[in-house]
Enzyme design. Sequence first.
Site, PDB file in Angstrom:
ATOM      1  N   ASP A  35      -6.314   0.293 -10.566  1.00  0.00           N
ATOM      2  CA  ASP A  35      -4.594   0.835  -9.673  1.00  0.00           C
ATOM      3  C   ASP A  35      -4.410   1.941 -10.180  1.00  0.00           C
ATOM      4  OD1 ASP A  35      -2.368   0.251  -8.233  1.00  0.00           O
ATOM      5  OD2 ASP A  35      -1.585  -0.110  -9.892  1.00  0.00           O
ATOM      6  N   LEU A  36      -3.551   2.738 -10.044  1.00  0.00           N
ATOM      7  CA  LEU A  36      -3.113   4.058 -10.601  1.00  0.00           C
ATOM      8  C   LEU A  36      -1.771   4.153 -10.952  1.00  0.00           C
ATOM      9  CD1 LEU A  36      -3.351   7.258 -10.802  1.00  0.00           C
ATOM     10  CD2 LEU A  36      -1.945   6.990  -8.447  1.00  0.00           C
ATOM     11  N   ASP A  37      -0.209   3.475 -10.393  1.00  0.00           N
ATOM     12  CA  ASP A  37       0.740   3.810 -10.712  1.00  0.00           C
ATOM     13  C   ASP A  37       0.701   2.686 -11.831  1.00  0.00           C
ATOM     14  OD1 ASP A  37       1.725   5.994  -9.223  1.00  0.00           O
ATOM     15  OD2 ASP A  37       1.472   4.292  -7.340  1.00  0.00           O
ATOM     16  N   THR A  89       3.751   6.533 -13.708  1.00  0.00           N
ATOM     17  CA  THR A  89       4.323   6.967 -12.689  1.00  0.00           C
ATOM     18  C   THR A  89       4.914   5.942 -11.752  1.00  0.00           C
ATOM     19  OG1 THR A  89       2.058   7.104 -10.990  1.00  0.00           O
ATOM     20  CG2 THR A  89       3.291   8.954 -11.736  1.00  0.00           C
ATOM     21  N   LYS A 143       5.840  -2.737  -6.922  1.00  0.00           N
ATOM     22  CA  LYS A 143       4.918  -2.454  -6.900  1.00  0.00           C
ATOM     23  C   LYS A 143       3.913  -2.745  -6.662  1.00  0.00           C
ATOM     24  CE  LYS A 143       6.103  -2.081 -11.699  1.00  0.00           C
ATOM     25  NZ  LYS A 143       6.303  -3.033 -13.743  1.00  0.00           N
ATOM     26  N   LYS A 196      13.546   9.220  -0.346  1.00  0.00           N
ATOM     27  CA  LYS A 196      12.678   8.461  -1.386  1.00  0.00           C
ATOM     28  C   LYS A 196      11.292   9.692  -2.198  1.00  0.00           C
ATOM     29  CE  LYS A 196       9.455   5.812  -3.691  1.00  0.00           C
ATOM     30  NZ  LYS A 196       7.679   6.083  -4.084  1.00  0.00           N
ATOM     31  N   SER A 247      -5.571   2.096  -5.380  1.00  0.00           N
ATOM     32  CA  SER A 247      -3.756   2.399  -5.447  1.00  0.00           C
ATOM     33  C   SER A 247      -3.286   2.787  -3.694  1.00  0.00           C
ATOM     34  CB  SER A 247      -3.549   3.834  -5.346  1.00  0.00           C
ATOM     35  OG  SER A 247      -2.202   4.035  -5.416  1.00  0.00           O
ATOM     36  N   ALA A 248      -2.421   1.850  -3.652  1.00  0.00           N
ATOM     37  CA  ALA A 248      -1.981   2.159  -2.014  1.00  0.00           C
ATOM     38  C   ALA A 248      -0.395   3.174  -1.865  1.00  0.00           C
ATOM     39  CB  ALA A 248      -0.476   0.660  -2.032  1.00  0.00           C
ATOM     40  N   LYS A 306      -2.128  -4.972  -0.073  1.00  0.00           N
ATOM     41  CA  LYS A 306      -2.174  -5.507  -1.522  1.00  0.00           C
ATOM     42  C   LYS A 306      -0.685  -6.713  -0.680  1.00  0.00           C
ATOM     43  CE  LYS A 306      -3.516  -2.295  -5.005  1.00  0.00           C
ATOM     44  NZ  LYS A 306      -3.266  -0.993  -5.555  1.00  0.00           N
ATOM     45  N   GLU A 313      -4.911  -4.178 -12.909  1.00  0.00           N
ATOM     46  CA  GLU A 313      -3.643  -4.056 -12.051  1.00  0.00           C
ATOM     47  C   GLU A 313      -2.652  -3.779 -13.039  1.00  0.00           C
ATOM     48  OE1 GLU A 313      -2.198  -3.650  -9.219  1.00  0.00           O
ATOM     49  OE2 GLU A 313      -3.236  -3.553  -7.423  1.00  0.00           O
ATOM     50  N   ASP A 314      -0.800  -3.463 -11.972  1.00  0.00           N
ATOM     51  CA  ASP A 314      -0.029  -3.692 -13.543  1.00  0.00           C
ATOM     52  C   ASP A 314       0.899  -4.235 -11.975  1.00  0.00           C
ATOM     53  OD1 ASP A 314       0.263  -2.021 -11.523  1.00  0.00           O
ATOM     54  OD2 ASP A 314       2.297  -0.931 -13.141  1.00  0.00           O
TER      55      ASP A 314
HETATM   56  C1  G6P Z   1       1.371   1.945  -5.521  1.00  0.00           C
HETATM   57  C2  G6P Z   1       2.693   2.035  -5.905  1.00  0.00           C
HETATM   58  C3  G6P Z   1       3.939   1.356  -5.171  1.00  0.00           C
HETATM   59  C4  G6P Z   1       4.663   2.684  -4.246  1.00  0.00           C
HETATM   60  C5  G6P Z   1       3.015   2.936  -2.894  1.00  0.00           C
HETATM   61  C6  G6P Z   1       3.414   3.693  -2.142  1.00  0.00           C
HETATM   62  O1  G6P Z   1       1.384   0.579  -4.756  1.00  0.00           O
HETATM   63  O2  G6P Z   1       2.735   0.580  -7.267  1.00  0.00           O
HETATM   64  O3  G6P Z   1       5.134   1.894  -6.358  1.00  0.00           O
HETATM   65  O4  G6P Z   1       5.590   2.095  -3.638  1.00  0.00           O
HETATM   66  O5  G6P Z   1       1.788   3.438  -4.331  1.00  0.00           O
HETATM   67  O6  G6P Z   1       3.334   5.133  -2.645  1.00  0.00           O
HETATM   68  P1  G6P Z   1       3.212   6.334  -1.868  1.00  0.00           P
HETATM   69  O7  G6P Z   1       3.526   7.435  -3.129  1.00  0.00           O
HETATM   70  O8  G6P Z   1       2.697   6.782  -0.828  1.00  0.00           O
HETATM   71  O9  G6P Z   1       5.117   6.421  -1.299  1.00  0.00           O
HETATM   72 MG    MG Z   2       0.411   0.218 -10.166  1.00  0.00          MG
END
Ligand code: G6P
Ligand code: MG
Length: 217
Positions: free
Chosen positions: A7-9, A15, A43, A76, A114-115, A145, A169-170
């Site tokens: 996963d990334l964030d 992030t 998340k 956002k 990553s999403a 996810k 993952e977190d």
């Molecule tokens: C990840 C993060 C989420 C975020 C999603 C979409 O899964 O954990 O917090 O909403 O990505 O990210 P984006 O940058 O496309 O808004």
């Molecule tokens: Mg994450």
Amino acid sequence: MKAVIFDLDGVITDTAEYHFQAWGSLAATLGIPFDREFNEQLKGISRSESLDKILARGDRSSAYSADDKQELAAQKNTEYQRLISALTPADVLPGIRPLLTELREARIGIALASASKNAAFILDRLELTHYFGSVVDVTAIRHGKPDPEIFLTGAVNLGVQPADCIGIEDAQAGIQAIKGAGMFAVGVGTPSQMQGADIVVATTAELSLRMLEAHFI
Ligand code: G6P
Ligand code: MG
């Protein structure tokens, strides 16, 4: 163990904190209560699903048209992109760059699941893109996810079987996705936030090739 799918964030860089701050600003302008506990549910979840959850929390689910919602999600993202524009290689979380280097040297596959639509930009800012054999294209994923699709796609892209993969993952939704894919799940966080994980580490500093190999079954 033939591949590690990250996963990334909140795993590669912090992030997850910027997502929290950017959603917090939007929620404040809408007068909707927002805190860290509620943020856990966001998340791993897409931008539009996150907005829906925030609006539902404020009993505002039917107050906005599809166009309004797109505008709110864009607001956002503008704030989020302002926050991530200053990322540098120093923002890679502890233990991650050494782990990526060890994996590459051991010829173990590396993928990103990553999403986030900002994922490629972030990997670039962190100067990590070259480590990844696959960065799953989230726009081509039908189910986010906790569905396992994104992790399974990472395994397909690397040409490995899910049972030979570790996912890191977190997010609770992410752990569910990894387990649904039939992979070994490593959670970063507290055990209560990482239910179903095969192992949980408090911070990424605990991760290493040796440590993953010792636990992988
Ligand atoms: C990840 C993060 C989420 C975020 C999603 C979409 O899964 O954990 O917090 O909403 O990505 O990210 P984006 O940058 O496309 O808004
Ligand atoms: Mg994450």
